[in-house]
Design an enzyme around this catalytic site. Structure first.
Site, PDB file in Angstrom:
ATOM      1  N   ALA A  61      86.270  44.370  20.757  1.00  0.00           N
ATOM      2  CA  ALA A  61      86.900  44.675  22.044  1.00  0.00           C
ATOM      3  C   ALA A  61      88.010  45.705  21.821  1.00  0.00           C
ATOM      4  O   ALA A  61      88.566  45.796  20.720  1.00  0.00           O
ATOM      5  CB  ALA A  61      87.497  43.397  22.623  1.00  0.00           C
ATOM      6  N   GLY A 100      84.168  41.429  18.995  1.00  0.00           N
ATOM      7  CA  GLY A 100      83.187  41.655  20.050  1.00  0.00           C
ATOM      8  C   GLY A 100      81.986  42.443  19.544  1.00  0.00           C
ATOM      9  O   GLY A 100      80.877  42.319  20.082  1.00  0.00           O
ATOM     10  N   GLU A 103      79.829  39.942  18.095  1.00  0.00           N
ATOM     11  CA  GLU A 103      79.254  39.159  19.199  1.00  0.00           C
ATOM     12  C   GLU A 103      78.143  39.943  19.896  1.00  0.00           C
ATOM     13  O   GLU A 103      77.131  39.371  20.324  1.00  0.00           O
ATOM     14  CB  GLU A 103      80.363  38.761  20.184  1.00  0.00           C
ATOM     15  CG  GLU A 103      81.312  37.728  19.566  1.00  0.00           C
ATOM     16  CD  GLU A 103      82.551  37.466  20.405  1.00  0.00           C
ATOM     17  OE1 GLU A 103      83.254  38.443  20.716  1.00  0.00           O
ATOM     18  OE2 GLU A 103      82.825  36.304  20.735  1.00  0.00           O
ATOM     19  N   GLU A 123      89.145  37.726  15.321  1.00  0.00           N
ATOM     20  CA  GLU A 123      89.985  37.452  16.499  1.00  0.00           C
ATOM     21  C   GLU A 123      91.171  36.570  16.169  1.00  0.00           C
ATOM     22  O   GLU A 123      92.264  36.740  16.712  1.00  0.00           O
ATOM     23  CB  GLU A 123      89.152  36.788  17.599  1.00  0.00           C
ATOM     24  CG  GLU A 123      88.233  37.734  18.353  1.00  0.00           C
ATOM     25  CD  GLU A 123      86.879  37.897  17.696  1.00  0.00           C
ATOM     26  OE1 GLU A 123      86.748  37.625  16.485  1.00  0.00           O
ATOM     27  OE2 GLU A 123      85.944  38.303  18.402  1.00  0.00           O
TER      28      GLU A 123
HETATM   29  C1  LIG Z   1      87.055  35.685  28.626  1.00  0.00           C
HETATM   30  C2  LIG Z   1      87.584  36.922  27.969  1.00  0.00           C
HETATM   31  C3  LIG Z   1      86.515  37.613  27.209  1.00  0.00           C
HETATM   32  C4  LIG Z   1      87.111  38.605  26.264  1.00  0.00           C
HETATM   33  C5  LIG Z   1      86.307  38.563  25.044  1.00  0.00           C
HETATM   34  C6  LIG Z   1      86.917  39.381  23.956  1.00  0.00           C
HETATM   35  C7  LIG Z   1      86.345  38.886  22.663  1.00  0.00           C
HETATM   36  C8  LIG Z   1      86.450  39.926  21.630  1.00  0.00           C
HETATM   37  C9  LIG Z   1      87.575  40.123  21.024  1.00  0.00           C
HETATM   38  C10 LIG Z   1      87.666  41.185  20.026  1.00  0.00           C
HETATM   39  O1  LIG Z   1      86.740  41.853  19.685  1.00  0.00           O
HETATM   40  S1  LIG Z   1      89.209  41.438  19.406  1.00  0.00           S
HETATM   41  C11 LIG Z   1      88.967  42.793  18.293  1.00  0.00           C
HETATM   42  C12 LIG Z   1      88.293  42.361  17.054  1.00  0.00           C
HETATM   43  N1  LIG Z   1      88.234  43.463  16.138  1.00  0.00           N
HETATM   44  C13 LIG Z   1      89.118  43.656  15.206  1.00  0.00           C
HETATM   45  O2  LIG Z   1      90.029  42.901  15.002  1.00  0.00           O
HETATM   46  C14 LIG Z   1      88.943  44.891  14.370  1.00  0.00           C
HETATM   47  C15 LIG Z   1      90.211  45.677  14.365  1.00  0.00           C
HETATM   48  N2  LIG Z   1      90.071  46.893  13.602  1.00  0.00           N
HETATM   49  C16 LIG Z   1      90.043  46.915  12.265  1.00  0.00           C
HETATM   50  O3  LIG Z   1      90.072  45.925  11.585  1.00  0.00           O
HETATM   51  C17 LIG Z   1      90.008  48.259  11.632  1.00  0.00           C
HETATM   52  O4  LIG Z   1      90.495  49.184  12.550  1.00  0.00           O
HETATM   53  C18 LIG Z   1      88.593  48.706  11.187  1.00  0.00           C
HETATM   54  C19 LIG Z   1      87.601  48.604  12.326  1.00  0.00           C
HETATM   55  C20 LIG Z   1      88.130  47.849  10.016  1.00  0.00           C
HETATM   56  C21 LIG Z   1      88.673  50.180  10.736  1.00  0.00           C
HETATM   57  O5  LIG Z   1      89.685  50.305   9.749  1.00  0.00           O
HETATM   58  P1  LIG Z   1      90.215  51.758   9.332  1.00  0.00           P
HETATM   59  O6  LIG Z   1      91.217  51.541   8.255  1.00  0.00           O
HETATM   60  O7  LIG Z   1      89.101  52.659   9.065  1.00  0.00           O
HETATM   61  O8  LIG Z   1      90.920  52.337  10.621  1.00  0.00           O
HETATM   62  P2  LIG Z   1      92.248  51.861  11.340  1.00  0.00           P
HETATM   63  O9  LIG Z   1      93.356  52.756  10.930  1.00  0.00           O
HETATM   64  O10 LIG Z   1      92.438  50.423  11.217  1.00  0.00           O
HETATM   65  O11 LIG Z   1      91.875  52.145  12.863  1.00  0.00           O
HETATM   66  C22 LIG Z   1      91.666  53.478  13.346  1.00  0.00           C
HETATM   67  C23 LIG Z   1      92.210  53.552  14.756  1.00  0.00           C
HETATM   68  O12 LIG Z   1      91.422  52.715  15.582  1.00  0.00           O
HETATM   69  C24 LIG Z   1      92.258  51.790  16.276  1.00  0.00           C
HETATM   70  N3  LIG Z   1      91.492  50.559  16.419  1.00  0.00           N
HETATM   71  C25 LIG Z   1      90.794  49.917  15.491  1.00  0.00           C
HETATM   72  N4  LIG Z   1      90.184  48.866  16.008  1.00  0.00           N
HETATM   73  C26 LIG Z   1      90.494  48.842  17.307  1.00  0.00           C
HETATM   74  C27 LIG Z   1      90.149  47.979  18.384  1.00  0.00           C
HETATM   75  N5  LIG Z   1      89.322  46.930  18.218  1.00  0.00           N
HETATM   76  N6  LIG Z   1      90.669  48.252  19.576  1.00  0.00           N
HETATM   77  C28 LIG Z   1      91.472  49.304  19.781  1.00  0.00           C
HETATM   78  N7  LIG Z   1      91.834  50.174  18.795  1.00  0.00           N
HETATM   79  C29 LIG Z   1      91.330  49.922  17.591  1.00  0.00           C
HETATM   80  C30 LIG Z   1      93.468  51.624  15.363  1.00  0.00           C
HETATM   81  O13 LIG Z   1      94.552  51.168  16.087  1.00  0.00           O
HETATM   82  C31 LIG Z   1      93.638  53.030  14.862  1.00  0.00           C
HETATM   83  O14 LIG Z   1      94.253  53.750  15.907  1.00  0.00           O
HETATM   84  P3  LIG Z   1      95.263  54.922  15.601  1.00  0.00           P
HETATM   85  O15 LIG Z   1      96.335  54.329  14.742  1.00  0.00           O
HETATM   86  O16 LIG Z   1      94.490  55.966  14.879  1.00  0.00           O
HETATM   87  O17 LIG Z   1      95.760  55.353  16.934  1.00  0.00           O
END
Ligand SMILES: CCCCCCC/C=C/C(=O)SCCNC(=O)CCNC(=O)[C@H](O)C(C)(C)COP(=O)(O)OP(=O)(O)OC[C@H]1O[C@@H](n2cnc3c(N)ncnc32)[C@H](O)[C@@H]1OP(=O)(O)O
Length: 719
Positions: A61, A100, A103, A123
């Site tokens: 997400a 997500g 999922e 999460e």
């Molecule tokens: C009833 C309600 C229903 C709602 C259901 C919702 C259920 C789902 C929930 C979720 O999915 S929560 C999110 C779960 N995902 C994560 O936790 C992954 C988070 N990201 C990471 O672990 C890492 O970014 C990565 C994917 C492993 C990549 O690592 P890498 O070192 O290559 O890059 P980063 O520097 O970490 O990230 C680059 C850039 O991207 C932004 N970012 C990463 N993931 C997300 C995200 N999920 N959402 C928004 N932004 C994300 C991160 O902040 C970086 O941004 P900048 O610093 O470049 O601006």
């Protein structure tokens, strides 16, 4: 946000196109829903493949969207429609399938993963749970114990482990998308009902209650006061005991509770703060995205004490050849054995071979003439460090970067004794250096952008969270620690015990209270620093009132404890007693109790009952107050940097977000009012006086922490 193509004449290929991680933002969810409708209604299409652009399936997400109201189609119905569709859908997982994203893969009927892909439900690390069906589908697919472990830890797993667990159907070294298309073509016509994970029955272990109870105990112990892992366990219980639709309802209720708890906000703040902290700037305008780091192939570490050894290990295990230097043969030999042992254990744990061939041990600085970078980790003594830097200046080639691991001395004074002040910076590791994730990169006024870029990038390469800080005594972390420790000892004077203070801090969420932590770190370190700065020891003017130094309140109790040879765990006695030296089980010590009582009666202090609230307010508000001063002085670029330093270097509880985020959640107005109150009661403690920045923020309506930067005068910025 998603590309739709027809490939092999009958496969609809849906590619998520939302760089950098293909997060499931509102437009992406919309595009997936539309693409699926199109694929399911097009008679030419017999199967569907979902993949992500740029070799990344989906990072989950869009976490940024959590801060506002839901816009666009909710995720769950979008996912349900994929699973319910009458055409086989194959997920082609490259890079990551997280949260997500995982999922999304779980609602596909088949999953093909590239061998380098990582999957997981992180999460819980964001203070929430997998609430798009993950907590209900994963237990149905792989059983309760494995699902419970993955969901409560948020651990990422490799494609191979996912295959073993039965999460993916195939792992490939080739193009996962092409393989998925072939796979999809072969699945056409096969029955789909057994491939719809929501239709499966959760394999339920006979000892379900005991299993969940054990998991509850474990997470309570590991993450004190954190709600998300407990909610995850309840959601998994629902998967085991309820039909899918009811389980989904329970998942959603639990998610709502977490979302409204404040902890989720703190965890999500930490996620972005960590990423923001890497974005350093210097007053010259040089910054993270316009400065090129040098490649470091060889390094030297001077001093093989605890810090030096950890630094050698951190460098060698990422493939950098290291020359380790000691001043005496015996110390060198001892250091060599310890480093080799540490590297071997580390390699065994990671299932790789130890990079011992990268190491060289020497007694001579002359051997350092060709290295790319030196990290000095000798005793914390300015005169000694200056001698080392002068020598390095002569010995190393003119382009070698010279870094110091000092924990608070003036980096610019060291730069000043070299012939290359622009190539000098601080690299302040935290002990044990091969374990702790934090690296403070200290930018001296003369450090070049290339030097800072190199130190920051080397930190990242070593797996550290690097934060650029200005050059002031104690830098950021240790500068803030002093008033915090002072408050803890003042509270002892006033009537509290080490146990009470530790319990209040542990209930707040710290794994260890300040006194237990000090016993672990060793009390002699601080004692030496206090002696060197003239606060205690024979050089202190005997006319000085015993509880005042340099015009301010001073608590000599820590010195008295050290004078008794009580240096903490290593001596079996400190603020607590231990069964034997080196033991970790801290027990309250009647001798300390006695010492405190004698001390109070000697100085006529009437002990009073001190509430846990006062302990938390005095210790933590004063910590943040110093953080505000650091921001005013331009020694940290933003509050997020301070929080990251405290999260990774001082184990500040993540569900509180860090000291600056914490006070923003308490409310700046209240923090100001409490500091004013305590300062009035203790006017001889300048650290309790509210900082100008705190007052200014309150006057401006207490903006959220992400906006504080706009209120900080940048004139004095050292960053
Ligand atoms: C009833 C309600 C229903 C709602 C259901 C919702 C259920 C789902 C929930 C979720 O999915 S929560 C999110 C779960 N995902 C994560 O936790 C992954 C988070 N990201 C990471 O672990 C890492 O970014 C990565 C994917 C492993 C990549 O690592 P890498 O070192 O290559 O890059 P980063 O520097 O970490 O990230 C680059 C850039 O991207 C932004 N970012 C990463 N993931 C997300 C995200 N999920 N959402 C928004 N932004 C994300 C991160 O902040 C970086 O941004 P900048 O610093 O470049 O601006």
């Amino acid at each position: 946000m998603a590309r739709y193509e027809l490939v092999k004449r009958s496969v609809a290929l849906i590619t998520l196109t939302n760089p950098p991680v293909n997060a499931l933002s509102s437009p992406v969810r919309h595009a997936i829903a539309k693409s699926m409708e199109r694929a399911l209604s097009d008679p030419k299409v017999t199967a569907v493949v979902i993949c992500g652009e740029n070799g990344r399936f989906c990072g989950g997400a869009d976490i940024r969207e959590f801060a506002g109201p839901l816009r666009g189609p909710p995720l769950i119905p979008v996912l349900d429609a994929i699973e319910a569709g009458r055409k086989p859908v194959v997920a082609a997982i490259e890079g990551v399938a997280l949260g997500g994203g995982f999922e999304l893969a779980l609602v596909c009927h088949y999953r093909i993963a590239h061998s380098k892909a990582r999957l997981g439900l992180p999460e819980v690390t964001l203070g929430i749970l997998p609430a798009a069906g993950g907590s209900q589908r994963l237990p149905r697919l792989i059983g309760i114990p494995a699902a419970l472990e993955l969901i409560t830890t948020g651990r990422h797993i490799s494609a191979q482990e996912a295959l073993k667990l039965g999460i993916v159907d195939q792992v490939t070294d080739q193009n996962a998308c092409e393989m998925a298309v072939e796979f999809a073509l072969k699945s056409v016509g096969k029955p789909l009902s057994s491939r719809r994970v929501s239709m499966l029955t959760t394999p339920c272990p006979p000892d379900l209650d005991a299993l969940l109870e054990a998991a509850t105990m474990q997470v309570k112990k590991k993450a004190r006061g954190v709600m998300a892992p407990l909610a995850c366990i309840q959601a998994v219980r629902a998967a085991a005991t309820m039909p899918f639709s009811k389980g989904m309802k329970r998942e959603s209720e639990l998610m709502t509770t977490l979302f409204n708890s404040g902890q989720a906000q703190a965890f999500q703040y930490c996620f972005f703060a960590q990423r923001t902290a890497g974005k350093w700037t210097l007053p010259s305008g040089a910054q993270w995205n316009n400065s090129k780091p040098r490649e470091i192939r060889s390094a030297a570490v001077i001093g093989l004490g605890t810090m030096g050894r950890g630094i050698v290990v951190s460098l060698a295990r990422v493939g950098i050849s290291v020359i380790a230097v000691e001043s005496e043969k015996k110390l060198l030999e001892n250091g060599r054995q310890m480093v080799i042992g540490m590297l071997e254990r580390d390699a065994k744990r990671r299932g790789v071979s130890a990079s011992l061939n990268l190491l060289k041990f020497t007694l001579s600085l002359q051997d350092l003439k060709d290295v790319d970078l030196v990290i000095e980790a000798v005793f914390e003594d300015m005169a000694l460090k200056k001698r080392v830097f002068q020598e390095l200046s002569k010995v190393c080639r003119p382009t070698t970067l010279l870094c110091t691991n000092t924990s608070g001395l003036d980096v610019d004074a060291l730069a000043g004794v070299t012939n290359r002040p622009h190539l000098v910076a601080g690299m302040h590791f935290f002990s044990p250096a091969h374990v702790m994730k934090l690296l403070e990169v200290v930018c001296g006024p003369r450090s070049s952008s290339e030097t800072i870029a190199t130190a920051m990038s080397l930190g990242k390469k070593m797996g550290k969270v690097s934060v650029a800080v200005g050059n002031c005594p104690g830098f950021v972390g240790n500068r803030m620690l002093k008033p915090y420790l002072d408050q803890a000892t003042f509270l002892l004077e006033e009537g509290a015990t080490p146990e009470q203070i530790d319990k209040a801090l542990e209930d707040f969420g710290f794994a260890m209270g300040v006194f237990r932590m000090s016993d672990l770190a060793g009390l002699d370190v601080g004692w030496r620093v206090r002696k060197e700065s003239g606060l205690t020891g024979p050089d202190v003017d005997s006319k000085n009132p015993p509880r005042r130094r340099q015009g301010h309140r001073y608590c000599p109790i820590p010195d008295m404890v050290c004078e008794q040879g009580r240096f903490g765990q290593k001596t079996g006695r400190g603020w607590y007693m231990y069964d034997k030296p080196g033991d970790t089980n801290a027990k309250p010590d009647p001798l300390i109790q006695n010492l405190l009582e004698t001390y109070r009666s000697r100085y006529g202090i009437q002990p009073r009952n001190i509430s846990d609230q006062e302990i938390i307010e005095r210790c933590l508000f004063v910590l943040a107050n110093e953080g505000f001063r650091i921001l005013e002085d331009g020694m940290a670029a933003r509050p997020e940097d301070i929080d990251v330093i405290y999260l990774f270097g001082y184990a500040f509880p993540r569900h509180r977000g860090g000291p600056m985020f914490y006070v923003s959640m308490v409310g700046l107005e209240r923090v100001l009012e409490r500091l004013e109150h305590y300062h009035q009661a203790h006017p001889d403690v300048p650290h309790l006086e509210p900082s100008a920045l705190l007052k200014k923020l309150v006057a401006c309506g207490s903006p959220p922490v992400q906006k504080w930067r706009e209120y900080i005068k940048t004139m004095h910025s050292h960053l």
